[in-house]
Design an enzyme around this catalytic site. Structure first.
Site, PDB file in Angstrom:
ATOM      1  N   THR A  26      17.364  -3.438  -8.260  1.00 36.96           N
ATOM      2  CA  THR A  26      17.508  -3.762  -9.573  1.00 36.96           C
ATOM      3  C   THR A  26      17.437  -1.733  -8.793  1.00 36.96           C
ATOM      4  OG1 THR A  26      16.689  -3.746 -12.061  1.00 36.96           O
ATOM      5  CG2 THR A  26      15.274  -4.389 -10.183  1.00 36.96           C
ATOM      6  N   GLU A  27      18.385  -1.489 -10.203  1.00 38.52           N
ATOM      7  CA  GLU A  27      18.338   0.380  -9.946  1.00 38.52           C
ATOM      8  C   GLU A  27      17.007   0.757 -10.809  1.00 38.52           C
ATOM      9  OE1 GLU A  27      20.450  -1.946 -11.143  1.00 38.52           O
ATOM     10  OE2 GLU A  27      21.531  -0.958 -13.655  1.00 38.52           O
ATOM     11  N   ASN A  28      16.237   0.348 -11.816  1.00 37.31           N
ATOM     12  CA  ASN A  28      15.280   0.759 -12.285  1.00 37.31           C
ATOM     13  C   ASN A  28      13.541   0.744 -11.170  1.00 37.31           C
ATOM     14  OD1 ASN A  28      15.954  -2.255 -13.100  1.00 37.31           O
ATOM     15  ND2 ASN A  28      13.521  -2.279 -14.117  1.00 37.31           N
TER      16      ASN A  28
END
Lengths: 228, 223
Positions: A59-61
């Site tokens: 997940t890019e966060n």
């Protein structure tokens, strides 16, 4: 992947529902892949990955080996996915900051990402961030980074918009997210492989190839067949 | 320079001038320095440029700063959300400027600022409206767009724990933009849940070394 890589027509099965589409995408993700699932429909793919798939979700966060959505008693405000939904971590998870997260994306380390789309061109241009409507507020998030970063970009969408117009087109009418970046398109009616020469139909669902071709206006060929 | 351990959030944001560029950490609420933003509202600086992933949610935090009319320009990747009504209204009324930046490019532009990089060629956004008017170059057969650093006058970030030297550790996905923003601003202010004695943090686990951090403040609320 489609084992024979030649066209499989399933006129009696389909159109596919959203979970059936997600299952087809999950089937085509190679064992052990590092995968980013976009916000919305692509998130469903996680529910269809078989036990032992070895798939690691990014997940890019800032998390690798993300687990399922958090149950009410597991909610932790410090642990969300890119859609800001509370999620969980799996054993072997790793946290990192945003610049690192997008470096691993842009740097070609992710194997697959699955995205939604407004439109995809037969040569793989993607439009999924902005309708271009004059009163729309533009918001891109990580869409452009994902589109050009992952080794393989899969799109999941309905083949036709609510007004009946095809979403697989010769040229995108909406503002682009990325150029020539989509490898495969999974829809309710067919699965396509895209390339510079146009779209190749791998599977059909609830429709035959000829009827499908008649409803689309793009360079199209059946897998392993002569161009029609 | 020795880190300033502040007694409250008001002391931590003192001196921020009108017209400043303020980097604001957080992704949604995770890592959002809510108490520092509230203190900035009380402090009164205006004509600000805010650099943050989002443009405020609901009516508190960044949204409240926007609602007070203190922000001239927002640089972010994703302003439009189900609860971004404050930004939406200001934008539609033409009362706030918006620069939309792809999320990874936003992070990398701040990383470049912190790392002394003058500009960089990035493949993200090539052929899209967000690359219009920007210099491009073909390198090894691939097209890249030239992106410039984003430097802040101030960074407001949330971390989990600081030691009294200003070393920071984060928690889970609340880390997000904090470490990169901490490198990219002249004055870096971190709100933390706990401040421990120097030496109490395992040096192997420090994510933001003290060299980047100017002020720390312990806040009671979740960071």
């Amino acid at each position: 992947m489609n084992p024979t890589d030649s066209l499989v027509e399933n006129p009696g099965r389909g159109p596919l529902g959203k979970d059936e589409m997600a299952a087809i995408v999950a089937r085509d993700i190679p064992h052990g892949s590092y995968v980013n699932l976009g916000i919305g429909q692509p998130t469903r793919v996680a529910d269809h990955l078989p036990d032992g798939s070895g798939v690691v979700l990014h997940t890019e966060n800032g998390l690798l080996n993300m687990g399922p959505a958090a149950k009410p008693d597991e909610v932790d405000p410090d642990l969300t996915n890119a859609g800001k939904i509370p999620v969980t971590e799996l054993p072997g998870a790793a946290y990192f900051h945003h610049a690192d997260s997008f470096a691993m994306m842009r740097g070609g380390h992710l194997d697959v990402c699955v995205l939604g789309a407004f439109q995809v061109s037969a040569t793989g241009d993607l439009a999924n961030w902005h309708t271009g409507a004059p009163d729309a507020i533009p918001a891109v998030g990580g869409a452009m980074d994902l589109a050009i970063g992952a080794k393989k970009v899969f799109v999941m969408m309905s083949l036709f918009a609510k007004d009946g117009s095809p979403k697989l087109v010769r040229e995108c009418g909406y503002p682009l997210t990325g150029l020539g970046c989509v490898d495969r398109v999974y829809t309710d009616l067919a699965t396509f492989r895209l390339g510079p020469e146009g779209a190749t139909v791998l599977e059909t669902f609830g429709i035959g190839y000829d009827d499908l071709a008649a409803r689309l206006d793009v360079p199209l060929a059946p897998a392993n067949g002569a161009p029609r | 320079m020795t880190v300033q351990v502040c007694t409250d959030a008001d002391e931590a944001v003192a001196g921020i001038s009108d017209g400043s560029t303020v980097l604001v950490g957080g992704f949604g609420m995770a890592g959002m320095p809510v108490e520092l933003i509230d203190a900035l509202i009380r402090q009164g600086a205006s004509d600000l440029t805010v650099v943050s992933n989002n443009a405020g949610n609901g009516d508190t935090g960044l949204a409240a700063l926007l609602a007070k009319g203190r922000v001239r320009r927002v640089v972010c990747s994703f302003p439009r959300q189900s609860d971004s009504w404050v930004f939406d209204r200001l934008y539609r009324e033409g009362r706030i400027q918006l620069e939309v930046v792809p999320q990874g490019t936003l992070a990398e532009r701040m990383r470049a600022a912190g790392a002394g990089i003058g500009a960089f060629f990035c493949p993200t956004g090539v052929g899209t409206p967000l690359a219009e008017g920007k210099e491009t170059r073909e390198i090894d057969g691939r097209t890249y767009v030239l992106e410039y650093p984003i430097k802040g006058d101030v960074a407001l970030i949330g971390a989990h724990t600081a030691d009294r030297m200003g070393n920071l550790v984060y928690r889970k996905t609340a880390r997000n933009f904090g470490p990169v923003m901490a490198t990219a601003a002249t004055t870096v202010v971190a709100q933390v849940r706990d401040i421990v004695e120097t030496g109490a943090l395992d040096p192997e686990t420090v994510v933001t070394p003290s060299i980047y951090v100017d002020r720390i403040v312990r806040t009671e609320v979740a960071v």
